[in-house]
Design an enzyme around this catalytic site. Structure first.
Site, PDB file in Angstrom:
ATOM      1  N   ALA A  89       0.804  -1.128  -0.114  1.00 40.77           N
ATOM      2  CA  ALA A  89       0.046  -0.053   0.074  1.00 40.77           C
ATOM      3  C   ALA A  89       0.804   1.309  -0.105  1.00 40.77           C
ATOM      4  O   ALA A  89       2.142   1.211   0.690  1.00 40.77           O
ATOM      5  CB  ALA A  89      -0.881  -0.032   1.515  1.00 40.77           C
ATOM      6  N   GLY A 133       0.654  -4.840   0.880  1.00 42.02           N
ATOM      7  CA  GLY A 133      -0.291  -5.036   0.046  1.00 42.02           C
ATOM      8  C   GLY A 133      -0.031  -5.774  -1.332  1.00 42.02           C
ATOM      9  O   GLY A 133      -1.139  -6.323  -1.958  1.00 42.02           O
ATOM     10  N   GLU A 135      -0.537  -9.318  -0.345  1.00 44.30           N
ATOM     11  CA  GLU A 135      -1.736  -9.568  -0.220  1.00 44.30           C
ATOM     12  C   GLU A 135      -2.701  -9.810  -1.317  1.00 44.30           C
ATOM     13  O   GLU A 135      -3.431 -10.618  -1.782  1.00 44.30           O
ATOM     14  CB  GLU A 135      -2.266  -8.319   0.655  1.00 44.30           C
ATOM     15  CG  GLU A 135      -1.768  -8.551   2.059  1.00 44.30           C
ATOM     16  CD  GLU A 135      -2.273  -7.276   3.205  1.00 44.30           C
ATOM     17  OE1 GLU A 135      -1.775  -6.332   2.560  1.00 44.30           O
ATOM     18  OE2 GLU A 135      -2.927  -7.500   3.961  1.00 44.30           O
ATOM     19  N   GLU A 176       4.416  -4.817   7.667  1.00 44.36           N
ATOM     20  CA  GLU A 176       3.632  -3.784   8.088  1.00 44.36           C
ATOM     21  C   GLU A 176       3.959  -3.485   9.682  1.00 44.36           C
ATOM     22  O   GLU A 176       4.017  -2.570  10.154  1.00 44.36           O
ATOM     23  CB  GLU A 176       2.187  -4.141   7.999  1.00 44.36           C
ATOM     24  CG  GLU A 176       1.517  -4.048   6.715  1.00 44.36           C
ATOM     25  CD  GLU A 176       1.845  -5.179   5.715  1.00 44.36           C
ATOM     26  OE1 GLU A 176       2.508  -6.017   6.215  1.00 44.36           O
ATOM     27  OE2 GLU A 176       1.061  -5.059   4.703  1.00 44.36           O
TER      28      GLU A 176
HETATM   29  N1  CAA Z   1       4.592   3.308  -0.722  1.00 46.62           N
HETATM   30  C1  CAA Z   1       4.862   4.327  -0.991  1.00 46.62           C
HETATM   31  N2  CAA Z   1       6.205   4.350  -1.977  1.00 46.62           N
HETATM   32  C2  CAA Z   1       6.851   3.511  -1.987  1.00 46.62           C
HETATM   33  C3  CAA Z   1       6.414   2.048  -1.307  1.00 46.62           C
HETATM   34  C4  CAA Z   1       5.317   2.047  -1.024  1.00 46.62           C
HETATM   35  N3  CAA Z   1       4.763   0.957  -0.238  1.00 46.62           N
HETATM   36  N4  CAA Z   1       7.627   1.398  -1.625  1.00 46.62           N
HETATM   37  C5  CAA Z   1       8.473   2.018  -2.386  1.00 46.62           C
HETATM   38  N5  CAA Z   1       7.920   3.218  -2.687  1.00 46.62           N
HETATM   39  C6  CAA Z   1       8.800   4.212  -3.282  1.00 46.62           C
HETATM   40  C7  CAA Z   1      10.004   4.840  -2.305  1.00 46.62           C
HETATM   41  O1  CAA Z   1       9.455   5.910  -1.398  1.00 46.62           O
HETATM   42  C8  CAA Z   1      10.936   5.388  -3.587  1.00 46.62           C
HETATM   43  O2  CAA Z   1      10.399   6.709  -3.905  1.00 46.62           O
HETATM   44  P1  CAA Z   1      11.349   7.892  -4.010  1.00 46.62           P
HETATM   45  O3  CAA Z   1      12.138   7.459  -5.157  1.00 46.62           O
HETATM   46  O4  CAA Z   1      10.268   9.183  -4.447  1.00 46.62           O
HETATM   47  O5  CAA Z   1      12.109   8.026  -2.804  1.00 46.62           O
HETATM   48  C9  CAA Z   1      10.561   4.525  -4.575  1.00 46.62           C
HETATM   49  O6  CAA Z   1       9.418   3.846  -4.498  1.00 46.62           O
HETATM   50  C10 CAA Z   1      11.723   3.379  -4.796  1.00 46.62           C
HETATM   51  O7  CAA Z   1      11.801   2.635  -3.623  1.00 46.62           O
HETATM   52  P2  CAA Z   1      13.045   2.748  -2.729  1.00 46.62           P
HETATM   53  O8  CAA Z   1      14.045   3.760  -3.023  1.00 46.62           O
HETATM   54  O9  CAA Z   1      12.800   2.449  -1.376  1.00 46.62           O
HETATM   55  O10 CAA Z   1      13.850   1.238  -3.566  1.00 46.62           O
HETATM   56  P3  CAA Z   1      14.963   0.212  -2.739  1.00 46.62           P
HETATM   57  O11 CAA Z   1      15.189  -0.513  -3.833  1.00 46.62           O
HETATM   58  O12 CAA Z   1      15.910   1.059  -2.136  1.00 46.62           O
HETATM   59  O13 CAA Z   1      13.930  -0.608  -1.674  1.00 46.62           O
HETATM   60  C11 CAA Z   1      12.176  -1.971  -1.054  1.00 46.62           C
HETATM   61  C12 CAA Z   1      13.019  -1.287  -2.279  1.00 46.62           C
HETATM   62  C13 CAA Z   1      12.700  -2.792  -0.075  1.00 46.62           C
HETATM   63  C14 CAA Z   1      10.778  -2.493  -1.730  1.00 46.62           C
HETATM   64  C15 CAA Z   1      11.442  -0.566  -0.267  1.00 46.62           C
HETATM   65  O14 CAA Z   1      10.936   0.289  -1.272  1.00 46.62           O
HETATM   66  C16 CAA Z   1      10.535  -0.677   0.567  1.00 46.62           C
HETATM   67  O15 CAA Z   1      10.630  -1.460   1.836  1.00 46.62           O
HETATM   68  N6  CAA Z   1       9.266  -0.337   0.474  1.00 46.62           N
HETATM   69  C17 CAA Z   1       8.225  -0.405   1.310  1.00 46.62           C
HETATM   70  C18 CAA Z   1       7.638  -2.032   1.553  1.00 46.62           C
HETATM   71  C19 CAA Z   1       6.629  -1.990   2.536  1.00 46.62           C
HETATM   72  O16 CAA Z   1       6.828  -1.842   3.604  1.00 46.62           O
HETATM   73  N7  CAA Z   1       5.239  -2.240   2.109  1.00 46.62           N
HETATM   74  C20 CAA Z   1       4.237  -2.348   3.069  1.00 46.62           C
HETATM   75  C21 CAA Z   1       3.247  -1.099   2.811  1.00 46.62           C
HETATM   76  S1  CAA Z   1       2.346  -1.014   4.093  1.00 46.62           S
HETATM   77  C22 CAA Z   1       0.889  -1.748   3.484  1.00 46.62           C
HETATM   78  O17 CAA Z   1       0.892  -2.729   2.711  1.00 46.62           O
HETATM   79  C23 CAA Z   1      -0.475  -2.210   4.402  1.00 46.62           C
HETATM   80  C24 CAA Z   1      -1.420  -3.002   4.176  1.00 46.62           C
HETATM   81  O18 CAA Z   1      -1.403  -4.156   4.354  1.00 46.62           O
HETATM   82  C25 CAA Z   1      -2.700  -2.323   3.407  1.00 46.62           C
END
Ligand code: CAA
Length: 258
Positions: free
Chosen positions: A69, A114, A117, A137
């Site tokens: 998400a 998400g 999911e 999460e």
């Molecule tokens: N939401 C918003 N933006 C996201 C994102 C997310 N889930 N995942 C990645 N991005 C964005 C980053 O902020 C970044 O944006 P900028 O270039 O503007 O800074 C861009 O995508 C590229 O990501 P990274 O620079 O972080 O890339 P990386 O290769 O260093 O890392 C990754 C990759 C490990 C996937 C890392 O992006 C990450 O940990 N992402 C989040 C994963 C996460 O926590 N997901 C769960 C979300 S909560 C959820 O899903 C709740 C639910 O159940 C409903």
């Protein structure tokens, strides 16, 4: 035939296999409100389009299926809007699961939160060799909110699901297959999905539809309400504000249990 939304592409091949691509690669295909709305629209169309016999869901680019998400949007949620956001995601993923045409997630790269999911709401999953699954999460001060607390235990058992959910650890393709989270690992998951779907589509279409219906019929749905209520409550905690802010500020969170 192909149809374009802003964040989703829909292509349909000659065998009636629709390929739904989530197309927001700069944000690793993260599910913001627009993507979720378009995903709902596309699946409503798929349910009634008689040209479509089966579906593949994938993410644009090689790096991610869907990285979860959209954390920027999650950060704005309070208890009520958080519960509603969880319920909205749950309903859209339910719509996908309720599709009476086989739906396969072809997972390249990250399928986190998400994204995992979404893959679990599809009927089958084929992982690319670089696929990574996880429910991170808790590291944001949250719990999975789009059905992950219900579908992961159903797929891999409670103990293994709890380990993944409580640690937030990432699982690579081979391990995901060993756990039963994915059906198969392939160098080309879209091609492998097409092959599997073409095998399925040789069978009686009514039987295929009814088999999907029967397999899901026994599922207990009340856990989804508990998930959405807790997700909403967590949205208002200081820990959630800290976890989501830390992600956006690219630093480690410091949780206080408040
Ligand atoms: N939401 C918003 N933006 C996201 C994102 C997310 N889930 N995942 C990645 N991005 C964005 C980053 O902020 C970044 O944006 P900028 O270039 O503007 O800074 C861009 O995508 C590229 O990501 P990274 O620079 O972080 O890339 P990386 O290769 O260093 O890392 C990754 C990759 C490990 C996937 C890392 O992006 C990450 O940990 N992402 C989040 C994963 C996460 O926590 N997901 C769960 C979300 S909560 C959820 O899903 C709740 C639910 O159940 C409903």
């Amino acid at each position: 035939m192909s149809e374009s939304f802003s964040t989703i592409t829909l292509e349909i091949d000659d065998s009636g296999i629709a390929i739904v691509t989530i197309n927001r690669p700069k944000k690793l295909n993260a599910l913001n409100d627009e993507v979720l709305n378009e995903l709902a629209d596309v699946f409503k169309d798929i349910q009634i389009d008689e040209e479509i016999n089966a579906v593949i869901v994938k993410g644009a680019g090689d790096k991610a299926f869907v990285a979860g998400a959209d954390i920027k949007e999650l950060r704005e949620l309070d208890n009520r809007s958080g519960r509603m956001a969880s319920q909205k995601g749950q309903q859209i993923f339910q719509l996908i699961e309720d599709t009476r045409k086989p739906v396969i997630a072809a997972v390249n790269g990250y399928a986190l939160g998400g994204g995992a999911e979404l893959a679990m709401a599809c009927h089958l999953r084929i992982a690319g060799e670089n696929a990574v699954f996880g429910l991170p999460e808790v590291g944001l001060g949250l719990i999975p909110g789009y059905g992950g607390t219900q579908r992961l235990p159903a797929l891999i058992g409670k103990a293994r699901a709890l380990e993944m959910i409580l640690t937030g650890k990432q699982v690579k393709a081979e391990e995901a297959q060993r756990l039963g989270l994915v059906n198969k690992v392939s160098a080309d998951p879209v091609e492998a999905s097409k092959e599997l779907l073409n095998d399925i589509l040789k069978n009686g279409p009514i039987a295929v539809r009814d088999a999907i219906k029967a397999v899901y019929h026994s599922d207990n749905r009340s856990g989804y309400q508990v998930e959405a209520d807790l997700f909403g409550e967590l949205c208002e905690t200081e820990d959630c504000m800290e976890g989501t802010s830390a992600f956006l500020e690219k630093r480690k969170p410091e949780f206080k249990g408040k």
